[in-house]
Write a protein that holds these residues in place. Sequence first.
Motif, short mmCIF file in Angstrom:
data_model
loop_
_atom_site.label_atom_id
_atom_site.label_comp_id
_atom_site.label_asym_id
_atom_site.label_seq_id
_atom_site.Cartn_x
_atom_site.Cartn_y
_atom_site.Cartn_z
N ILE A 190 1.02 -1.23 0.15
CA ILE A 190 0.15 -0.03 0.06
C ILE A 190 0.99 1.34 -0.10
O ILE A 190 1.89 1.27 0.70
N MET A 191 0.67 2.29 -0.66
CA MET A 191 1.34 3.67 -0.81
C MET A 191 0.92 4.42 0.20
O MET A 191 -0.19 4.21 0.68
N ALA A 192 1.45 5.72 0.35
CA ALA A 192 1.08 6.55 1.26
C ALA A 192 1.34 7.91 1.06
O ALA A 192 2.09 8.20 -0.22
N THR A 193 0.62 9.04 1.33
CA THR A 193 0.82 10.19 1.28
C THR A 193 0.87 10.97 2.55
O THR A 193 0.20 10.58 3.51
N MET A 194 2.31 11.40 3.06
CA MET A 194 2.47 12.09 4.31
C MET A 194 2.05 13.40 4.46
O MET A 194 2.16 14.44 3.33
N ILE A 197 -2.21 29.09 9.99
CA ILE A 197 -1.21 29.59 10.93
C ILE A 197 -1.47 31.07 10.88
O ILE A 197 -2.18 31.97 10.11
N THR A 198 -0.54 31.63 11.97
CA THR A 198 -0.89 33.11 12.28
C THR A 198 0.55 33.94 11.91
O THR A 198 0.30 35.08 11.83
N LYS A 199 1.52 33.22 11.86
CA LYS A 199 2.90 33.80 11.44
C LYS A 199 3.47 33.21 10.46
O LYS A 199 3.37 31.87 10.27
N LYS A 200 4.44 34.12 9.62
CA LYS A 200 4.87 33.31 8.54
C LYS A 200 6.29 32.26 8.99
O LYS A 200 6.49 31.29 8.18
N SER A 201 6.64 32.47 10.31
CA SER A 201 7.68 31.78 10.81
C SER A 201 6.92 30.12 10.85
O SER A 201 7.74 29.02 10.65
N GLU A 202 5.82 30.26 11.12
CA GLU A 202 5.16 29.00 11.42
C GLU A 202 5.25 28.25 10.00
O GLU A 202 5.10 26.93 9.88
N ALA A 203 4.68 28.86 8.93
CA ALA A 203 4.62 28.49 7.55
C ALA A 203 5.99 27.84 7.14
O ALA A 203 6.23 26.73 6.68
N GLU A 204 7.13 28.62 7.56
CA GLU A 204 8.47 28.33 7.38
C GLU A 204 8.92 26.98 7.93
O GLU A 204 9.50 26.15 7.40
N GLU A 205 8.33 26.74 9.00
CA GLU A 205 8.40 25.59 9.82
C GLU A 205 7.76 24.43 9.21
O GLU A 205 8.42 23.28 8.99
N THR A 206 6.57 24.58 8.45
CA THR A 206 5.88 23.61 8.17
C THR A 206 6.45 23.37 6.75
O THR A 206 6.75 22.09 6.29
N LYS A 207 7.13 24.08 6.01
CA LYS A 207 7.71 23.93 4.81
C LYS A 207 9.12 23.14 5.21
O LYS A 207 9.45 22.12 4.62
N LYS A 208 9.79 23.50 6.28
CA LYS A 208 10.83 22.66 6.65
C LYS A 208 10.45 21.06 7.08
O LYS A 208 11.25 20.15 6.46
N HIS A 209 9.36 20.92 7.73
CA HIS A 209 8.80 19.35 7.71
C HIS A 209 8.40 18.62 6.60
O HIS A 209 8.76 17.80 6.20
N CYS A 210 8.07 19.76 5.50
CA CYS A 210 7.97 19.00 4.11
C CYS A 210 9.19 18.70 3.63
O CYS A 210 9.11 17.44 2.98
N PHE A 211 10.19 19.52 3.75
CA PHE A 211 11.70 18.96 3.23
C PHE A 211 12.14 17.69 3.98
O PHE A 211 12.66 16.69 3.21
N ASP A 212 11.85 17.82 5.20
CA ASP A 212 12.41 16.48 6.02
C ASP A 212 11.30 15.26 5.46
O ASP A 212 12.25 14.14 5.32
N MET A 213 10.16 15.59 5.10
CA MET A 213 9.39 14.19 4.70
C MET A 213 10.18 13.75 3.30
O MET A 213 10.23 12.30 3.31
N LEU A 214 10.39 14.78 2.55
CA LEU A 214 10.85 14.37 1.48
C LEU A 214 12.26 13.60 1.68
O LEU A 214 12.75 12.64 0.91
N ASP A 215 13.00 14.32 2.35
CA ASP A 215 14.37 13.75 2.63
C ASP A 215 14.20 12.17 3.41
O ASP A 215 14.92 11.17 2.74
N VAL A 216 13.32 11.87 3.92
CA VAL A 216 13.40 10.59 4.60
C VAL A 216 12.48 9.50 3.59
O VAL A 216 12.85 8.26 3.68
N ILE A 217 11.60 10.10 2.72
CA ILE A 217 11.11 9.29 1.72
C ILE A 217 12.36 8.57 1.06
O ILE A 217 12.29 7.54 0.34
N LYS A 218 13.12 9.57 0.45
CA LYS A 218 14.34 9.29 -0.22
C LYS A 218 15.28 8.52 0.45
O LYS A 218 15.46 7.13 0.15
N LYS A 219 15.59 8.78 1.77
CA LYS A 219 16.39 8.20 2.46
C LYS A 219 16.02 6.55 2.84
O LYS A 219 16.91 5.67 2.74
N TYR A 220 14.77 6.21 3.02
CA TYR A 220 14.18 5.07 3.67
C TYR A 220 13.66 4.22 2.29
O TYR A 220 12.88 3.38 2.46
#
Length: 299
Positions: A48-52, A59-82
């Motif tokens: 079975i495939m997944a979407t993470m 959100i109320t601050k741009k810094s929170e959006a940047e945090e979300t973007k970082k999480h997206c980068f991390d997800m892409l990294d782990v998808i590749k890594k594992y």
Amino acid sequence: MNPINKFIVQFVKILPQQVVYIFAKKYVAGPKLEDAIRVVQELNSKGIMATMDVLGESITKKSEAEETKKHCFDMLDVIKKYNLDANVSIKPTSLGLNLDKEFCYNQIEEIVKKAKEYNNFIRIDMEDTPYTDSTFNILKRIREKYDNVGVVVQAYLRRTYDDIVKLNKEGVNYRLCKGIYVEPEHLAYKGRQEVRENFVKILDQMLSDGNYVGIATHDDYLIKESYRLIEEKKLPKDKYEFQMLYGVTEHLRDKINADGHRIRIYVPWGEHWYAYSIRRLQENPQVAWYITKSIFSLK
Ligand SMILES: Cc1cc2nc3c(=O)[nH]c(=O)nc-3n(C[C@H](O)[C@H](O)[C@H](O)COP(=O)(O)OP(=O)(O)OC[C@H]3O[C@@H](n4cnc5c(N)ncnc54)[C@H](O)[C@@H]3O)c2cc1C
């Protein structure tokens, strides 16, 4: 939603979050990325495939959006890594759509660019109607540069059929779902069967026009109708997939998988699980029974 279930969900909303988590955890992988990795590995081991998806919206601050973007980068990294069989879903308001459209566009473009480098794919979720046009605009602009991006459309919206007739010509990759937000009647169909009929009409048009569709539903009726359309059109298996939410109707998930169709599970994770989980509880037709069972199985 029946009045007892409505009452139960209202009651759950006044409980402390730690208590709500007892009922919510069925629908989320957990607070950490490692939790999502574990769940995706389990799904992948069953074919079975997944979407993470990292949870969080409006959100109320741009810094929170940047945090979300970082999480997206991390997800892409782990998808590749594992070497996970997974892509990433994103919510525009968690990337700043409610704060600054241009900023949000740039955030999403960066994520799609990184996914492209990894040969991966980004699905843009669709939120409530104040964001529909701006989400489509972002999609169109990004598609001018990248092809590894798709969008969600909602069958409960009266506008969706007209939207997809235009978008189909551009070869857009879709997820089709019923839609979860509370919308006014002039914008959204309200009857259960009306929404289903519009879902089938939209799906028929998308598949006839050769667009790739993620058929996102747990509704038995819609799954049967989708099987019928797939058979009628003699569609090859790589032209569509089914999609379901983590923790929902696993018996149907396993049946679709056993029938040889591609199926992808939406795996949400993160600290901001509350709003998402309340929406899932609201949709559970057996919420009263489910909550009682969860309480009595506490050790
Ligand atoms: C992969 C995926 C991504 C989605 N992305 C979006 C999005 O971007 N935007 C958006 O507006 N909506 C999104 N949704 C939500 C969607 O719009 C619906 O709200 C949700 O899928 C329920 O609709 P349904 O078609 O399953 O039909 P329903 O009639 O709600 O459910 C059919 C049956 O499924 C079972 N069921 C459904 N939900 C639950 C539950 N929580 N717990 C237990 N049983 C349940 C019940 O047996 C129910 O009778 C997504 C759904 C999926 C599957």
